[in-house]
Design an enzyme around this catalytic site. Structure first.
Site, PDB file in Angstrom:
ATOM      1  N   ASN A 133     -17.245 -44.142  82.254  1.00 50.54           N
ATOM      2  CA  ASN A 133     -16.979 -42.710  82.306  1.00 50.54           C
ATOM      3  C   ASN A 133     -15.476 -42.434  82.324  1.00 50.54           C
ATOM      4  O   ASN A 133     -14.684 -43.259  82.789  1.00 50.54           O
ATOM      5  CB  ASN A 133     -17.636 -42.102  83.540  1.00 50.54           C
ATOM      6  N   HIS A 157     -12.982 -47.007  79.560  1.00 50.28           N
ATOM      7  CA  HIS A 157     -12.611 -46.124  78.451  1.00 50.28           C
ATOM      8  C   HIS A 157     -11.481 -45.167  78.809  1.00 50.28           C
ATOM      9  O   HIS A 157     -11.301 -44.139  78.159  1.00 50.28           O
ATOM     10  CB  HIS A 157     -13.837 -45.326  77.979  1.00 50.28           C
ATOM     11  N   CYS A 215       1.615 -38.161  76.261  1.00 45.00           N
ATOM     12  CA  CYS A 215       2.367 -37.730  75.086  1.00 45.00           C
ATOM     13  C   CYS A 215       2.372 -38.837  74.039  1.00 45.00           C
ATOM     14  O   CYS A 215       2.653 -39.998  74.347  1.00 45.00           O
ATOM     15  CB  CYS A 215       3.801 -37.380  75.473  1.00 45.00           C
ATOM     16  N   CYS A 230       6.574 -39.770  73.673  1.00 39.78           N
ATOM     17  CA  CYS A 230       7.373 -40.397  74.739  1.00 39.78           C
ATOM     18  C   CYS A 230       6.530 -41.083  75.807  1.00 39.78           C
ATOM     19  O   CYS A 230       7.063 -41.688  76.731  1.00 39.78           O
ATOM     20  CB  CYS A 230       8.283 -39.363  75.391  1.00 39.78           C
ATOM     21  N   CYS A 289       3.984 -31.792  74.874  1.00 35.97           N
ATOM     22  CA  CYS A 289       4.804 -32.325  75.955  1.00 35.97           C
ATOM     23  C   CYS A 289       6.145 -31.581  75.957  1.00 35.97           C
ATOM     24  O   CYS A 289       6.502 -30.913  74.978  1.00 35.97           O
ATOM     25  CB  CYS A 289       5.008 -33.820  75.720  1.00 35.97           C
ATOM     26  N   GLY A 296     -26.988 -45.605  85.569  1.00 35.39           N
ATOM     27  CA  GLY A 296     -26.703 -44.491  84.680  1.00 35.39           C
ATOM     28  C   GLY A 296     -26.237 -44.887  83.304  1.00 35.39           C
ATOM     29  O   GLY A 296     -25.552 -44.115  82.634  1.00 35.39           O
ATOM     30  N   GLU A 302     -34.513 -43.825  82.610  1.00 37.46           N
ATOM     31  CA  GLU A 302     -35.447 -44.369  81.630  1.00 37.46           C
ATOM     32  C   GLU A 302     -35.345 -45.889  81.583  1.00 37.46           C
ATOM     33  O   GLU A 302     -34.278 -46.446  81.815  1.00 37.46           O
ATOM     34  CB  GLU A 302     -35.169 -43.791  80.236  1.00 37.46           C
ATOM     35  N   ALA A 352     -29.822 -41.784  89.996  1.00 37.47           N
ATOM     36  CA  ALA A 352     -29.033 -42.767  90.739  1.00 37.47           C
ATOM     37  C   ALA A 352     -28.676 -42.291  92.133  1.00 37.47           C
ATOM     38  O   ALA A 352     -28.695 -43.068  93.092  1.00 37.47           O
ATOM     39  CB  ALA A 352     -27.762 -43.109  89.962  1.00 37.47           C
TER      40      ALA A 352
END
Length: 246
Positions: free
Chosen positions: A103, A120, A128, A131, A149, A188, A216, A233
């Site tokens: 997540n 991830h 930015c 920079c 920025c 999850g 599931e 969960a």
């Protein structure tokens, strides 16, 4: 199901180094839709059109307008739910060593878990493209798209787009944790997107018990997991923790 709750509680009570692998399913109760599956964002958008790095580079205004603006609004309002708080409780009990999450919502950190590996990246920050300065997403002004920025460079979420590699340090740390844990909770997530999907197999090969918590059944449910619990969960973790404290 009650018997599986008891089995999970027994495994966790004996474990000393538990690692959790979490996915979008645990954040749905916080108002964040999953990307895949029923009701997911990819039912509304073509991920290659709005979530591929080349799409962002070619038309950042479009990607900000269609996807990132909505994600910012959702995450600005989101708070941890009982699943996130359950993992924090397991950490306080001295069982949970780390969370590996797919997540990008930052809710594990908001729930005060201290070791969170973000496979991830994290949408809570913008970076930015010129920079590399970082700015909290909550402070980004959407009056002009794409937002810029102070240096004039385009801001982008500090998370992994399609077409980009998983951060090397996250991959290395996740593999180390999977190899050294004595129990992995897979919660999850259907665990089908690689390379994160390889982590339960790495943990099991190293001798860890696998506890699956997912609404599931998945490919982990039949013969792979030591315990499979098919419910929300947050609810499952609350029941498991109560059993552990008896």
């Amino acid at each position: 199901m009650a018997d599986n709750i008891g089995k999970a509680a027994q495994i966790l009570s004996k474990s000393r180094r538990v690692v959790a692998l979490t996915g979008a399913g645990i954040s749905v109760a916080s108002g964040i839709p999953p990307f895949r599956g029923k009701g997911g964002l990819w039912e509304r958008f073509d991920p290659m059109e709005v979530a591929h790095i080349q799409s962002f580079v070619q038309n950042p205004k479009k990607v900000w307008d269609l996807l990132i603006r909505e994600m910012k609004d959702l995450l600005d309002r989101a708070v941890p739910n009982s699943a996130h708080l359950g993992f924090y409780q397991l950490e306080k009990m001295g069982r949970l060593a780390a969370i590996i999450t797919q997540n990008v919502d930052g809710l594990h950190q908001k729930a005060q878990n201290s070791v969170v590996i973000e496979f991830h990246g994290n949408f809570a920050w913008q970076r930015c493209m010129d920079c590399n300065a970082m700015l909290p997403t909550s402070q980004v002004n959407l009056g002009v798209l794409p937002p810029l920025c102070g240096c004039g460079g385009i801001l982008r979420p500090d998370c992994v787009f399609f077409g980009e590699a998983i951060p090397a340090d996250a991959l290395t740390r996740s593999n180390e944790l999977a190899n050294t844990c004595d129990c992995m909770i897979v919660a999850g997530t259907s665990a089908v997107v690689y390379p994160a999907a390889s982590l339960p197999g790495i943990a099991k090969a190293a001798g860890a018990a696998i506890i699956e918590i997912n609404l599931e059944p998945t490919h982990l449910s039949s013969g792979f997991s030591d315990v499979s619990i098919h419910e929300d969960a947050g609810s499952a973790l609350e029941k498991i923790i109560r059993r552990m404290m008896v």
